[in-house]
Design a protein around this motif. Sequence first.
Motif, mmCIF file in Angstrom:
data_model
loop_
_atom_site.group_PDB
_atom_site.id
_atom_site.type_symbol
_atom_site.label_atom_id
_atom_site.label_comp_id
_atom_site.label_asym_id
_atom_site.label_seq_id
_atom_site.Cartn_x
_atom_site.Cartn_y
_atom_site.Cartn_z
ATOM 1 N N LYS A 37 -0.897 3.961 -34.737
ATOM 2 C CA LYS A 37 -2.081 3.403 -35.388
ATOM 3 C C LYS A 37 -1.697 2.349 -36.434
ATOM 4 O O LYS A 37 -2.329 1.284 -36.529
ATOM 5 C CB LYS A 37 -2.883 4.540 -36.033
ATOM 6 N N CYS A 38 -0.640 2.634 -37.199
ATOM 7 C CA CYS A 38 -0.187 1.692 -38.231
ATOM 8 C C CYS A 38 0.345 0.404 -37.602
ATOM 9 O O CYS A 38 0.121 -0.687 -38.144
ATOM 10 C CB CYS A 38 0.891 2.342 -39.098
ATOM 11 N N PHE B 57 2.109 3.484 -25.974
ATOM 12 C CA PHE B 57 0.778 2.871 -25.888
ATOM 13 C C PHE B 57 0.463 2.094 -27.164
ATOM 14 O O PHE B 57 -0.009 0.950 -27.112
ATOM 15 C CB PHE B 57 -0.280 3.940 -25.652
ATOM 16 N N GLY B 58 0.711 2.716 -28.323
ATOM 17 C CA GLY B 58 0.421 2.051 -29.590
ATOM 18 C C GLY B 58 1.264 0.809 -29.786
ATOM 19 O O GLY B 58 0.764 -0.252 -30.193
ATOM 20 N N THR B 59 2.563 0.914 -29.485
ATOM 21 C CA THR B 59 3.452 -0.230 -29.614
ATOM 22 C C THR B 59 3.069 -1.326 -28.627
ATOM 23 O O THR B 59 3.057 -2.513 -28.968
ATOM 24 C CB THR B 59 4.911 0.205 -29.368
ATOM 25 N N GLY B 60 2.749 -0.908 -27.405
ATOM 26 C CA GLY B 60 2.358 -1.882 -26.393
ATOM 27 C C GLY B 60 1.088 -2.619 -26.767
ATOM 28 O O GLY B 60 0.995 -3.839 -26.603
ATOM 29 N N LEU B 61 0.109 -1.894 -27.297
ATOM 30 C CA LEU B 61 -1.151 -2.525 -27.703
ATOM 31 C C LEU B 61 -0.911 -3.500 -28.858
ATOM 32 O O LEU B 61 -1.511 -4.592 -28.898
ATOM 33 C CB LEU B 61 -2.169 -1.445 -28.117
ATOM 34 N N ALA B 62 -0.040 -3.129 -29.787
ATOM 35 C CA ALA B 62 0.299 -4.028 -30.899
ATOM 36 C C ALA B 62 0.915 -5.318 -30.367
ATOM 37 O O ALA B 62 0.618 -6.415 -30.864
ATOM 38 C CB ALA B 62 1.257 -3.332 -31.864
ATOM 39 N N GLN B 63 1.780 -5.198 -29.353
ATOM 40 C CA GLN B 63 2.394 -6.382 -28.771
ATOM 41 C C GLN B 63 1.390 -7.219 -27.986
ATOM 42 O O GLN B 63 1.472 -8.454 -27.994
ATOM 43 C CB GLN B 63 3.551 -5.961 -27.864
ATOM 44 N N VAL B 64 0.445 -6.566 -27.330
ATOM 45 C CA VAL B 64 -0.602 -7.298 -26.605
ATOM 46 C C VAL B 64 -1.427 -8.130 -27.583
ATOM 47 O O VAL B 64 -1.769 -9.288 -27.314
ATOM 48 C CB VAL B 64 -1.505 -6.316 -25.823
ATOM 49 N N ILE B 65 -1.739 -7.551 -28.737
ATOM 50 C CA ILE B 65 -2.499 -8.274 -29.766
ATOM 51 C C ILE B 65 -1.748 -9.523 -30.204
ATOM 52 O O ILE B 65 -2.322 -10.619 -30.303
ATOM 53 C CB ILE B 65 -2.782 -7.350 -30.965
ATOM 54 N N GLN B 66 -0.440 -9.371 -30.461
ATOM 55 C CA GLN B 66 0.355 -10.518 -30.910
ATOM 56 C C GLN B 66 0.508 -11.547 -29.794
ATOM 57 O O GLN B 66 0.514 -12.760 -30.050
ATOM 58 C CB GLN B 66 1.719 -10.042 -31.401
#
Length: 429
Positions: free
Chosen positions: A160-161, A25-34
Motif C-alpha cells: 500500500k505504501c 501485486f502492490g509493487t507491480g501496480l506501483a510500477q504500472v503507475i510510474q
Amino acid sequence: MKNKLSRAGALALKRLNGPLATLIFGTGLAQVIQFIASPFLTRIFSPLEYGEYAQYVLVITLLTVLCAGKFDLGIFSPKQDKEAWLLVCAASMIGFILSIGILIFGMSFIFIGKYFFFNKNYLLSTILVFSGAASVCFTAWINAFTGWINRKGDFYILSKCRIFYALILVGLQIIFGILKPDVVSLAVGSAIGMGVFALSLIWFSRYSYSKFLFPRFNSVLAVMHRHKDLPKHAIPSDLIGSWLEQFPIFVLSHQFDAHSVGLYSLVNRVLQAPMQLIGASFSEIFRRQASLEYSHNQNCIKIFDSLVFKLTIIALIIAAVILPFAPDLFAIIFGEKWRESGDFARIVIIAFALKFIVQPVSFIFYIAKKTLLNFKIHFCFFIIAGCITVVPKYFNMSVNSALYICIFLYIVFYLTSYLFARKIARGGY
C-alpha cells in the motif's frame, strides 16, 4: 531431524505464497503507475534534463550506500524484536546524521563558490543540496522500516505504501515539470515523494511493536557495536556495487554529453528500475525464508534455485519483447525524440535481465556471513571497471560501443556473483 527442518522450511515457503502475491501485486501496480506517467514526463522533460537528473541521481545513489550504515541488513537476523528494533533505530539515526553532514558540506561548498568563483546558479544548487540531503535521510528510513515491516510480515502495508509513493512521485514531478521543466523539478518531486513514503512506513510501523519509541542512546551504540561487521564489509561492497550499477551513466557523463546520458536514463527508468523493484519484492521474501532455512540446515539451495527459475522466466519474457521491438515502442510511447533510447535498451537488456535474476539471491552473502567474499568480488570488478573507463575516449568510440563495453562487464560480474552465491546456498563455503 534435518529432514523435518527441511519440510518445515518448505511448508513455510508455501505459506508465503499469499504474502508474495500481495507484495508482487502492490509493487507491480506501483510500477504500472510510474510507467503510465512516463509518456507524460518524457513530453515535458527533454533528454538533456533527464541527463542532468541522472548525474544528480548518480551522486545521491553513492551517498545513500552510507545512509543507514548497513545496519538495516541485520534486521532479519535477531531472534528478539528488541534487538531488531535497535537496529532500525541505529539505521535511522545514521541516516539523519549523514544528511545533516551532507547539508553542511554542500552549503559550505556553494557559499565558497558564490563568493570566490562567481557561481551564478546559487539558488538551483541550494535546492539540489537540500533535496539530496533529504533524499539520503529518507532512504535510510525507508530501508530501515521496510526491513522492520518485512520482518513482521506486513506485506499488505508495504504494498500500500509503495502504491501511494508512486502516485505522489509522478504527480509531483508532472506538476513541477509543467511549472518549470528542469532538473530541480525532478529532484524536488523525488525527494518529497520519498519523504511521504518514509513517513507512511513509520506511521504504519507504530502498530507493530509495543515499544515503538526511540531507545536510549547507549542501547543504540551497543547494538551498533555488536553488529559492527555489517558496515565494515557491506558498505565497501555496496558502495562499489552502486558505482558499478551506475557505471554506464558515469562513462557516458565522462565521455559524452548530457543528451546521451538522458537517453540512457530513460532506459534505466522504464526497464532497470521496475525490474529491480520487482526483483526486490522476491528478495524480501527470499531473505526471510532463506535465513530460516540456512540457520537450520546450513544451506538453502532449493529455495535459491526455485527463485532463480521464476526470475529467469520473467526476465526471458521481458527480453523477448525488448529485443525486437524496443526502438519502435520507445518512439510510440515516449515520443520520436526518444527512439534512440530503444536502441540502447536492446544493448543493455541482457545485462539487466541477468541482474534481475542474480541480485535478489545475492543476499545469501549476508545470510551466510560471507560479506568479505562479497567485498573481494566487488573490489576486483571495481578495479577492472576503473581501467575500462578510459577506453571509449582513448579509442574514440561511439555511444553504442561504449555501452557494449559496460554491458560486457555487467554480464561477467553478475555471472561471477551467481556462481559464488549458488555455492554458498549449497553450503559449499
